[in-house]
Scaffold this active site. Structure first.
Site, PDB file in Angstrom:
ATOM      1  N   HIS A 184      43.526  68.769  65.330  1.00  0.00           N
ATOM      2  CA  HIS A 184      43.965  69.260  66.637  1.00  0.00           C
ATOM      3  C   HIS A 184      45.366  68.773  66.972  1.00  0.00           C
ATOM      4  CE1 HIS A 184      42.848  71.051  70.546  1.00  0.00           C
ATOM      5  NE2 HIS A 184      43.724  70.185  71.031  1.00  0.00           N
ATOM      6  N   ASP A 192      48.636  70.039  69.729  1.00  0.00           N
ATOM      7  CA  ASP A 192      48.993  70.944  70.827  1.00  0.00           C
ATOM      8  C   ASP A 192      50.471  71.298  70.874  1.00  0.00           C
ATOM      9  OD1 ASP A 192      46.718  71.711  72.667  1.00  0.00           O
ATOM     10  OD2 ASP A 192      46.347  69.571  72.503  1.00  0.00           O
ATOM     11  N   GLU A 252      41.100  76.439  71.795  1.00  0.00           N
ATOM     12  CA  GLU A 252      40.512  75.322  72.530  1.00  0.00           C
ATOM     13  C   GLU A 252      40.018  75.785  73.901  1.00  0.00           C
ATOM     14  OE1 GLU A 252      41.444  70.681  73.716  1.00  0.00           O
ATOM     15  OE2 GLU A 252      43.106  72.098  73.602  1.00  0.00           O
ATOM     16  N   HIS A 293      36.425  73.779  77.480  1.00  0.00           N
ATOM     17  CA  HIS A 293      37.471  72.775  77.652  1.00  0.00           C
ATOM     18  C   HIS A 293      36.984  71.841  78.753  1.00  0.00           C
ATOM     19  CE1 HIS A 293      41.472  70.975  78.663  1.00  0.00           C
ATOM     20  NE2 HIS A 293      41.432  70.833  77.350  1.00  0.00           N
ATOM     21  N   HIS A 332      34.583  68.409  73.866  1.00  0.00           N
ATOM     22  CA  HIS A 332      34.627  68.909  75.250  1.00  0.00           C
ATOM     23  C   HIS A 332      33.305  69.468  75.775  1.00  0.00           C
ATOM     24  CE1 HIS A 332      38.935  68.614  76.366  1.00  0.00           C
ATOM     25  NE2 HIS A 332      39.186  68.814  75.086  1.00  0.00           N
TER      26      HIS A 332
END
Length: 421
Positions: free
Chosen positions: A44, A46, A147, A174, A220
């Site tokens: 992951h 971003d 995500e 999320h 999440h």
């Protein structure tokens, strides 16, 4: 005379530096060797969201070779030996029921354009084999993870379209409930449960992701959703960026009983570097992250561990892991703690390659199964931004029948499994 003294002092400092470096080098040297043999696959990152936040996705205004306002750029990636990256196609929960699908598609687009703009660095990838190929070509394999389930707007057709665009995992929630799944904040008590985990449509989604070969990401979500997905999924699941709850009792982390279930189902937990999930405080050190690796290995073995740094998606990272270039130091720390070469290689990339390969096998075995085209009931997604085209007037009655059919299918699958045992 003075020059000789200065030279002597300089020589002494240089020798001392070499001694210190050589004392540290065996672990770092070994780490770099292992990373040259097995791709570091991070679950992951971003950076795509930073491209939106800072440049509104105008890549012509960005040079990833020189960008200094992010945890991630091309020189840092090369120094960090990043073999493969799941780039996050993330949009905030504020887009739910509004323009989430459009904005997610724009994030998918910017990832594709990033790979096209820097072909000497990135190779777009959608499979375990392509990750291996990119690594052989000395490029960073670039995969996409979406995500947040709000990004598909409760549509299996949208899910399938995103798969065709290269998306290879979906994080089910999320930090907001979707119309079909509860998010992790429910476990904190700050939000109410809406579905007791997954709704009937959420369970449809799990089966359809299996059919597609899309990884189910349980970062999440609530513990209830974790267990329901583990019960249902025919393929191993992933936690793309979550750490160990026993080390830091934040509800975003994974409890030991779930770690054991991940081991049983041969999934993977990719350790998050965010300070708040590492030490449950604003400060952390590299060694604190290594503690999560050690704990997960102790509870469930090195076969379920991966790296999920969450770079460029968090505001605080540990001392020693300030950006993506520093990851080899964490690998060296694991070796210093007695991890074997095989255990390190498993965590670097072999575990994720196995999980993705298994999801691909499940997909191939389900190739004869038709796509699920039963829509979510209109009353479960009705809002001022959504039309009802295609739904019959008595949508509730149709839903009752579709829900009954789904429950019967799930019961039959359970019976078949129990019979096989």
């Amino acid at each position: 005379m003075l020059s000789k003294v200065i030279s002597a002092v300089y020589w002494t400092l240089w020798v001392t530096s070499c001694v210190v470096t050589s004392a540290e080098d065996p672990y770092l040297t070994r780490a770099l060797r292992l990373m040259s043999e097995t791709p570091l696959i991070d679950g992951h990152n971003d950076l795509p969201w930073q491209l939106r936040e800072q440049f509104n996705n105008q890549l012509n205004k960005v040079d990833l070779n020189k960008l200094e306002t992010t945890h991630t750029n091309i020189p840092k990636m090369k120094e960090g030996r990043l073999g493969a990256q799941f780039w996050s196609a993330y949009v905030p929960c504020a887009t739910q029921y509004k323009d989430a699908v459009r904005q997610t598609l724009e994030q998918i687009d910017v990832i594709h354009r990033m790979c096209d703009k820097y072909p000497e660095t990135f190779m777009f990838a959608t499979s375990s084999q392509e990750i291996t190929t990119a690594f052989r070509l000395n490029k960073t394999a670039s995969l996409i993870g979406v995500e947040g389930g709000h990004s598909i707007d409760s549509s299996l057709g949208t899910l399938r379209t995103m798969y065709q665009l290269g998306v290879r995992y979906l994080t089910l929630t999320h930090s907001c409930n979707t119309p079909w799944a509860d998010n992790w904040l429910v476990d904190t008590g700050s939000e109410p449960s809406e579905h007791n985990g997954l709704s009937p449509f959420g369970k449809q989604l799990i089966l359809e992701m299996n059919r597609l070969g899309m990884l189910i990401d349980l970062a999440h979500v609530t513990v209830e959703v974790m267990n329901q997905a583990l019960d249902m999924s025919k393929a191993p699941v992933i936690f793309s960026h979550s750490s160990a709850y026993s080390v830091c009792p934040n509800k975003r982390n994974v409890p030991d009983e779930v770690l054991r279930r991940v081991k049983e189902t041969k999934g993977i937990v990719m350790v998050n570097f965010y300070n708040d999930y590492v030490t449950c405080s604003e400060t952390a050190k590299l060694s604190d992250v290594a503690d999560h690796f050690d704990h997960i290995k102790k509870v469930a073995g090195a076969g379920i561990i991966g790296f999920g740094g969450d770079y460029d998606g968090v505001t605080r990272v540990p001392e020693g892991l300030e950006d993506v270039s520093k990851v080899p130091k964490l690998v060296a720390e694991l070796l210093r703690r007695g991890w074997t070469d095989e255990e390190v290689k498993a965590a670097l990339g072999d575990n994720l390659l196995r999980v993705l390969s298994e999801a691909e096998k499940v997909r191939d075995n389900l190739r004869s199964k038709s796509p699920d085209d039963v829509p979510i009931p209109h009353n479960e997604v009705e809002n001022s931004c959504r039309t009802s085209y295609g739904y019959p007037t008595d949508a509730g009655a149709v839903h009752s029948l579709s829900t009954l059919a789904l429950l019967l299918t799930l019961a039959l699958q359970t019976l078949i499994t129990l019979t096989a045992l």
